[in-house]
Design an enzyme around this catalytic site. Sequence first.
Site, PDB file in Angstrom:
ATOM      1  N   ARG A 246     -16.124  42.455  16.837  1.00 40.67           N
ATOM      2  CA  ARG A 246     -15.356  42.135  15.618  1.00 40.67           C
ATOM      3  C   ARG A 246     -15.066  40.636  15.574  1.00 40.67           C
ATOM      4  O   ARG A 246     -15.266  39.985  14.560  1.00 40.67           O
ATOM      5  CB  ARG A 246     -14.052  42.946  15.596  1.00 40.67           C
ATOM      6  CG  ARG A 246     -14.301  44.384  15.230  1.00 40.67           C
ATOM      7  CD  ARG A 246     -13.016  45.185  15.082  1.00 40.67           C
ATOM      8  NE  ARG A 246     -13.353  46.503  14.565  1.00 40.67           N
ATOM      9  CZ  ARG A 246     -12.789  47.637  14.963  1.00 40.67           C
ATOM     10  NH1 ARG A 246     -11.833  47.623  15.869  1.00 40.67           N
ATOM     11  NH2 ARG A 246     -13.165  48.791  14.436  1.00 40.67           N
TER      12      ARG A 246
ATOM     13  N   GLY B 188     -18.260  65.893  20.440  1.00 38.15           N
ATOM     14  CA  GLY B 188     -17.667  65.442  19.181  1.00 38.15           C
ATOM     15  C   GLY B 188     -18.796  64.912  18.315  1.00 38.15           C
ATOM     16  O   GLY B 188     -19.380  63.878  18.639  1.00 38.15           O
TER      17      GLY B 188
ATOM     18  N   HIS C 234      -6.952  48.680  24.510  1.00 38.48           N
ATOM     19  CA  HIS C 234      -7.469  48.836  23.148  1.00 38.48           C
ATOM     20  C   HIS C 234      -6.299  49.169  22.223  1.00 38.48           C
ATOM     21  O   HIS C 234      -6.145  50.278  21.743  1.00 38.48           O
ATOM     22  CB  HIS C 234      -8.517  49.946  23.122  1.00 38.48           C
ATOM     23  CG  HIS C 234      -9.216  50.063  21.804  1.00 38.48           C
ATOM     24  ND1 HIS C 234      -9.794  48.992  21.168  1.00 38.48           N
ATOM     25  CD2 HIS C 234      -9.439  51.128  21.004  1.00 38.48           C
ATOM     26  CE1 HIS C 234     -10.331  49.407  20.033  1.00 38.48           C
ATOM     27  NE2 HIS C 234     -10.126  50.692  19.900  1.00 38.48           N
TER      28      HIS C 234
HETATM   29  O1  TXD Z   1     -13.235  51.821  20.161  1.00 42.42           O
HETATM   30  C1  TXD Z   1     -12.846  52.942  20.273  1.00 42.42           C
HETATM   31  N1  TXD Z   1     -12.548  53.413  21.470  1.00 42.42           N
HETATM   32  C2  TXD Z   1     -12.727  53.816  19.104  1.00 42.42           C
HETATM   33  C3  TXD Z   1     -12.115  55.095  19.242  1.00 42.42           C
HETATM   34  C4  TXD Z   1     -13.343  53.465  17.877  1.00 42.42           C
HETATM   35  C5  TXD Z   1     -13.446  54.388  16.868  1.00 42.42           C
HETATM   36  C6  TXD Z   1     -12.917  55.725  16.966  1.00 42.42           C
HETATM   37  N2  TXD Z   1     -12.124  55.924  18.123  1.00 42.42           N
HETATM   38  C7  TXD Z   1     -11.606  57.273  18.384  1.00 42.42           C
HETATM   39  O2  TXD Z   1     -12.683  58.178  18.599  1.00 42.42           O
HETATM   40  C8  TXD Z   1     -10.815  57.896  17.266  1.00 42.42           C
HETATM   41  O3  TXD Z   1      -9.495  57.405  17.234  1.00 42.42           O
HETATM   42  C9  TXD Z   1     -10.889  59.346  17.655  1.00 42.42           C
HETATM   43  O4  TXD Z   1      -9.917  59.638  18.649  1.00 42.42           O
HETATM   44  C10 TXD Z   1     -12.292  59.499  18.249  1.00 42.42           C
HETATM   45  C11 TXD Z   1     -13.293  60.133  17.293  1.00 42.42           C
HETATM   46  O5  TXD Z   1     -13.333  59.418  16.097  1.00 42.42           O
HETATM   47  P1  TXD Z   1     -14.259  59.912  14.895  1.00 42.42           P
HETATM   48  O6  TXD Z   1     -14.138  58.903  13.827  1.00 42.42           O
HETATM   49  O7  TXD Z   1     -15.595  60.294  15.394  1.00 42.42           O
HETATM   50  O8  TXD Z   1     -13.457  61.237  14.452  1.00 42.42           O
HETATM   51  P2  TXD Z   1     -14.042  62.512  13.657  1.00 42.42           P
HETATM   52  O9  TXD Z   1     -15.052  62.088  12.656  1.00 42.42           O
HETATM   53  O10 TXD Z   1     -12.864  63.281  13.200  1.00 42.42           O
HETATM   54  O11 TXD Z   1     -14.812  63.321  14.770  1.00 42.42           O
HETATM   55  C12 TXD Z   1     -14.174  63.916  15.846  1.00 42.42           C
HETATM   56  C13 TXD Z   1     -14.879  65.219  16.079  1.00 42.42           C
HETATM   57  C14 TXD Z   1     -14.734  66.234  14.924  1.00 42.42           C
HETATM   58  O12 TXD Z   1     -16.001  66.575  14.401  1.00 42.42           O
HETATM   59  C15 TXD Z   1     -14.047  67.433  15.579  1.00 42.42           C
HETATM   60  O13 TXD Z   1     -14.482  68.682  15.059  1.00 42.42           O
HETATM   61  C16 TXD Z   1     -14.466  67.245  17.015  1.00 42.42           C
HETATM   62  O14 TXD Z   1     -14.353  65.846  17.245  1.00 42.42           O
HETATM   63  N3  TXD Z   1     -13.704  68.003  17.985  1.00 42.42           N
HETATM   64  C17 TXD Z   1     -14.261  68.546  19.082  1.00 42.42           C
HETATM   65  N4  TXD Z   1     -15.521  68.524  19.535  1.00 42.42           N
HETATM   66  C18 TXD Z   1     -15.774  69.191  20.675  1.00 42.42           C
HETATM   67  N5  TXD Z   1     -14.840  69.830  21.389  1.00 42.42           N
HETATM   68  C19 TXD Z   1     -13.565  69.864  20.968  1.00 42.42           C
HETATM   69  N6  TXD Z   1     -12.621  70.502  21.683  1.00 42.42           N
HETATM   70  C20 TXD Z   1     -13.233  69.195  19.768  1.00 42.42           C
HETATM   71  N7  TXD Z   1     -12.090  69.033  19.073  1.00 42.42           N
HETATM   72  C21 TXD Z   1     -12.389  68.299  17.984  1.00 42.42           C
END
Ligand code: TXD
Length: 311
Positions: A150, A8, A174
């Site tokens: 935070r 990701g 969380h």
């Molecule tokens: O504290 C915590 N645990 C969190 C969790 C804090 C912040 C964000 N948190 C979670 O992380 C959020 O709720 C999401 O479930 C994930 C990712 O958050 P992000 O802000 O990075 O989301 P984005 O910018 O949409 O990026 C996710 C990427 C995006 O580029 C997709 O194209 C990609 O994931 N994606 C994949 N990559 C690889 N393989 C697969 N199958 C895939 N599907 C989507």
Amino acid sequence: MKKISIIGAGMTGATTAHWLAERELADLVLVDVVDGMPQGKALDMLEAMPIIGKDVEIVGANEYAATKDSDIIIITAGLPRKPGMSRDDLLSANAEIVGKAATETLKYSPDAFYIVLTNPLDTMAYLTMKKTGLPRNRVVGQAGILDSARMRAFVAMETGVSVENIDCYVLGGHGDEMVPLTRHSNIAGIPLREYLPPDRLEAIVNRTRKGGGEIVNLLKTGSAFYAPSAACAQMAEAILKNKKLIVPCAAYMDGEYGLHDMFFGVPVMLGANGMEKIIEYQLDDKEKAMFDKSAAAVKETHEALKKLVSL
Ligand code: TXD
């Protein structure tokens, strides 16, 4: 050089790579399904290395083969929240993405440690452990460092004291039921409860619980990424440097705190063997009640996962 692969390459994935590159800890691989995006971000970051003086290789890819022989896999792939959504609303979409990321990466890096970030966090960490079949020391979820940071930031804003003097511990799942432990939190050794009037402390606790939502509502198109990814980088560093760092993380419960067969946010020790130890605090009745409420919410999401995926 060690190797860390980040699955990701969105907001949290790319920013984790950024914090890690600053630390010159490991070569980095960014994997994403979007054609060209991980390659573009990786190349751009690589071109920053001469400026910041770090010798780090950074590669972007759409295939898991690029992750071969990683020491650590960080899973951030999946959908983030939009305003009005809870973390649990992401369950079915993200379960499929995280399940695949976990099993595919394990084929190429059978010895890797896993750090999971994707929401709903505790349940995605559980899924990763079940899908890979790894022992619990090899899978850990990031949430508590962020939630605690935070709270530390809000205490610093309130008191004007350096963030370095402020220790706060936020445990539990969380979600909005997370458990900020005010009794264990302090400013330079002075208990927070002595330093701050009860109403100010309560306001900080409430803001901490809703800290993720506050950012989602401001951004509107995604969720927090600077602080969550800084937390992932800290966890990876603790493992690679065998620091024995005690931080709140989501770990697999095997009887600790009276919890079984679930991931939950507790203080753990991170070192060369990953999640080396769970630290058990003595909780008073009020804290225990908050813990149980949070655990029940996490357990419910675990049960929902089991209806979606065979584990
Ligand atoms: O504290 C915590 N645990 C969190 C969790 C804090 C912040 C964000 N948190 C979670 O992380 C959020 O709720 C999401 O479930 C994930 C990712 O958050 P992000 O802000 O990075 O989301 P984005 O910018 O949409 O990026 C996710 C990427 C995006 O580029 C997709 O194209 C990609 O994931 N994606 C994949 N990559 C690889 N393989 C697969 N199958 C895939 N599907 C989507």
